[in-house]
Design an enzyme around this catalytic site. Structure first.
Site, PDB file in Angstrom:
ATOM      1  N   TYR A  87     -45.510  98.508  89.231  1.00 10.53           N
ATOM      2  CA  TYR A  87     -46.733  98.538  90.037  1.00 10.53           C
ATOM      3  C   TYR A  87     -46.858  99.883  90.800  1.00 10.53           C
ATOM      4  CZ  TYR A  87     -48.069  93.524  89.746  1.00 10.53           C
ATOM      5  OH  TYR A  87     -48.511  92.282  89.348  1.00 10.53           O
ATOM      6  N   ASP A 112     -44.098  89.066  92.409  1.00  8.51           N
ATOM      7  CA  ASP A 112     -43.688  90.473  92.376  1.00  8.51           C
ATOM      8  C   ASP A 112     -44.073  91.033  91.009  1.00  8.51           C
ATOM      9  OD1 ASP A 112     -42.289  92.898  93.151  1.00  8.51           O
ATOM     10  OD2 ASP A 112     -40.668  92.289  91.841  1.00  8.51           O
ATOM     11  N   SER A 113     -43.855  92.329  90.843  1.00  8.91           N
ATOM     12  CA  SER A 113     -44.138  92.956  89.547  1.00  8.91           C
ATOM     13  C   SER A 113     -43.084  92.586  88.498  1.00  8.91           C
ATOM     14  CB  SER A 113     -44.144  94.476  89.700  1.00  8.91           C
ATOM     15  OG  SER A 113     -42.852  94.926  90.051  1.00  8.91           O
ATOM     16  N   GLU A 168     -35.195  96.818  86.035  1.00  7.51           N
ATOM     17  CA  GLU A 168     -35.780  96.054  84.918  1.00  7.51           C
ATOM     18  C   GLU A 168     -35.038  96.335  83.608  1.00  7.51           C
ATOM     19  OE1 GLU A 168     -38.192  93.703  85.088  1.00  7.51           O
ATOM     20  OE2 GLU A 168     -38.497  93.944  87.243  1.00  7.51           O
ATOM     21  N   CYS A 206     -43.439  91.848  97.186  1.00  5.24           N
ATOM     22  CA  CYS A 206     -43.603  93.168  96.573  1.00  5.24           C
ATOM     23  C   CYS A 206     -44.260  94.066  97.607  1.00  5.24           C
ATOM     24  CB  CYS A 206     -44.494  93.038  95.334  1.00  5.24           C
ATOM     25  SG  CYS A 206     -44.944  94.616  94.589  1.00  5.24           S
ATOM     26  N   CYS A 239     -38.821  98.390  98.802  1.00  4.50           N
ATOM     27  CA  CYS A 239     -39.232  97.858  97.495  1.00  4.50           C
ATOM     28  C   CYS A 239     -38.253  96.740  97.213  1.00  4.50           C
ATOM     29  CB  CYS A 239     -39.137  98.941  96.425  1.00  4.50           C
ATOM     30  SG  CYS A 239     -39.274  98.294  94.738  1.00  4.50           S
ATOM     31  N   THR A 240     -38.775  95.596  96.819  1.00  2.00           N
ATOM     32  CA  THR A 240     -37.897  94.428  96.708  1.00  2.00           C
ATOM     33  C   THR A 240     -36.930  94.524  95.519  1.00  2.00           C
ATOM     34  OG1 THR A 240     -39.684  93.274  95.550  1.00  2.00           O
ATOM     35  CG2 THR A 240     -39.437  92.862  97.919  1.00  2.00           C
ATOM     36  N   HIS A 241     -37.141  95.496  94.652  1.00  2.00           N
ATOM     37  CA  HIS A 241     -36.153  95.738  93.589  1.00  2.00           C
ATOM     38  C   HIS A 241     -34.895  96.427  94.144  1.00  2.00           C
ATOM     39  CE1 HIS A 241     -39.460  94.944  90.775  1.00  2.00           C
ATOM     40  NE2 HIS A 241     -38.608  95.021  89.760  1.00  2.00           N
TER      41      HIS A 241
HETATM   42  N1  DGL Z   1     -40.792  95.151  93.870  1.00  2.00           N
HETATM   43  C1  DGL Z   1     -41.954  96.007  93.903  1.00  2.00           C
HETATM   44  C2  DGL Z   1     -42.139  96.550  95.308  1.00  2.00           C
HETATM   45  O1  DGL Z   1     -41.579  95.989  96.234  1.00  2.00           O
HETATM   46  C3  DGL Z   1     -41.811  97.040  92.826  1.00  2.00           C
HETATM   47  C4  DGL Z   1     -43.111  97.631  92.408  1.00  2.00           C
HETATM   48  C5  DGL Z   1     -43.095  98.259  91.039  1.00  2.00           C
HETATM   49  O2  DGL Z   1     -43.140  97.490  90.069  1.00  2.00           O
HETATM   50  O3  DGL Z   1     -43.126  99.490  90.979  1.00  2.00           O
HETATM   51  O4  DGL Z   1     -42.864  97.487  95.540  1.00  2.00           O
END
Ligand code: DGL
Length: 276
Positions: free
Chosen positions: A42, A10-11, A152, A73, A184-186
């Site tokens: 990302y 992931d990012s 983050e 991600c 988004c996995t965040h």
């Molecule tokens: N977890 C990433 C996703 O699912 C986040 C991307 C980002 O860093 O903007 O898209």
């Protein structure tokens, strides 16, 4: 039987939500995670950049001997799933199809919201996938700039999170959705604040569990499950940012110890040639 690890990337911290589901469902598997913290977010980046980043990360994971790659991600899935499937010789799983299937399972009305990063929303990958799977879902997709940064920065609740999330999600108010896909996995790490703003009658869905089930299906189908079962798999984490911070926030969010966090530094890009 195949003892090689599963690679996950992931990012930054968000993909840990997927890693957690994998660790729960497949405790015997070795897992290697890369969070590309130095190059997050990302979401505002171009498709070409994310394809390059994803290919670099895949090379790194393949050099660690992974038997499968999970793109944890949505942004990288939108930009690079097809590319990685074409260019690597291990199975590559993204998180979008599992997210769509999870939404289809729980919606009653078929009116589903999707929130994600700019590149995920612009790519229309959720719309295309819902159509491809013939779900009949009516999707309303909203890009949510700034949400990833909250995670983050470790500010998943509190006044800043309320302001950023509340201001954006008000856009969904008139759409009468019964399910919201956290595309988004965040975002599962912001779930309480998101729910507070979108309304408690809306069911939040993440792709983490469904992705883990898909990985298990593939391991079962291919006979690649690690054996002997019962000896816990190792969890190795790489971050391109600061390992101490990655560990601190990762442990806080996930509630399990990240004992092996290592730094990975990308080689510096060559400086542009000087004009003569
Ligand atoms: N977890 C990433 C996703 O699912 C986040 C991307 C980002 O860093 O903007 O898209």
């Amino acid at each position: 039987m195949n003892d090689r690890p599963i690679g996950v990337f992931d990012s930054g911290l968000g993909g840990l939500t997927v890693l957690q589901a994998l660790a729960d469902l497949l405790p015997d598997e070795h897992l290697i995670y890369l969070g590309d913290t130095a190059r997050y977010p990302y979401g505002p980046r171009s498709r070409e950049e994310l394809q390059r980043f994803s290919a670099e990360i895949a090379d790194l994971l393949l050099a660690q001997g992974v038997k499968m790659i999970v793109i944890a991600c949505n942004s990288a899935t939108a930009a690079a799933l097809e590319l990685l499937r074409e260019t690597t010789d291990v199975p590559v799983i993204g998180v979008v199809e599992p997210g769509v299937r999870a939404a289809q399972r729980v919606t009653s009305t078929g009116h589903v919201g999707v929130i994600g990063t700019q590149i995920t929303a612009d790519s229309k990958i959720y719309e295309h996938t819902a159509e491809h799977l013939r779900t009949g879902l009516e999707l309303t997709t909203l890009a949510c700039p700034g949400f990833v940064e909250l995670v983050e920065d470790g500010e998943t609740t509190g006044p800043r999170a309320d302001e950023v999330i509340g201001t954006r999600l008000v856009e969904l108010a008139d759409h009468d959705i019964d399910v919201l896909v956290l595309g988004c996995t965040h975002y599962p790490l912001l779930a309480r604040t998101i729910k507070d703003h979108v309304g408690r009658g809306v069911t939040l869905v993440s792709s983490a569990d469904e992705t883990a089930f898909e990985v298990r299906d593939i391991l079962e189908r291919t006979g690649w499950m690690r054996e002997p079962a019962g000896i816990p798999g190792t969890r190795t984490f790489f971050t391109t940012g600061d390992p101490a911070r990655f560990r601190e926030l990762g442990e806080r969010f996930l509630g399990f110890p990240l004992t092996d966090v290592r730094a990975h530094h990308w080689p510096a890009s060559p400086a542009p040639a000087a004009d003569l």
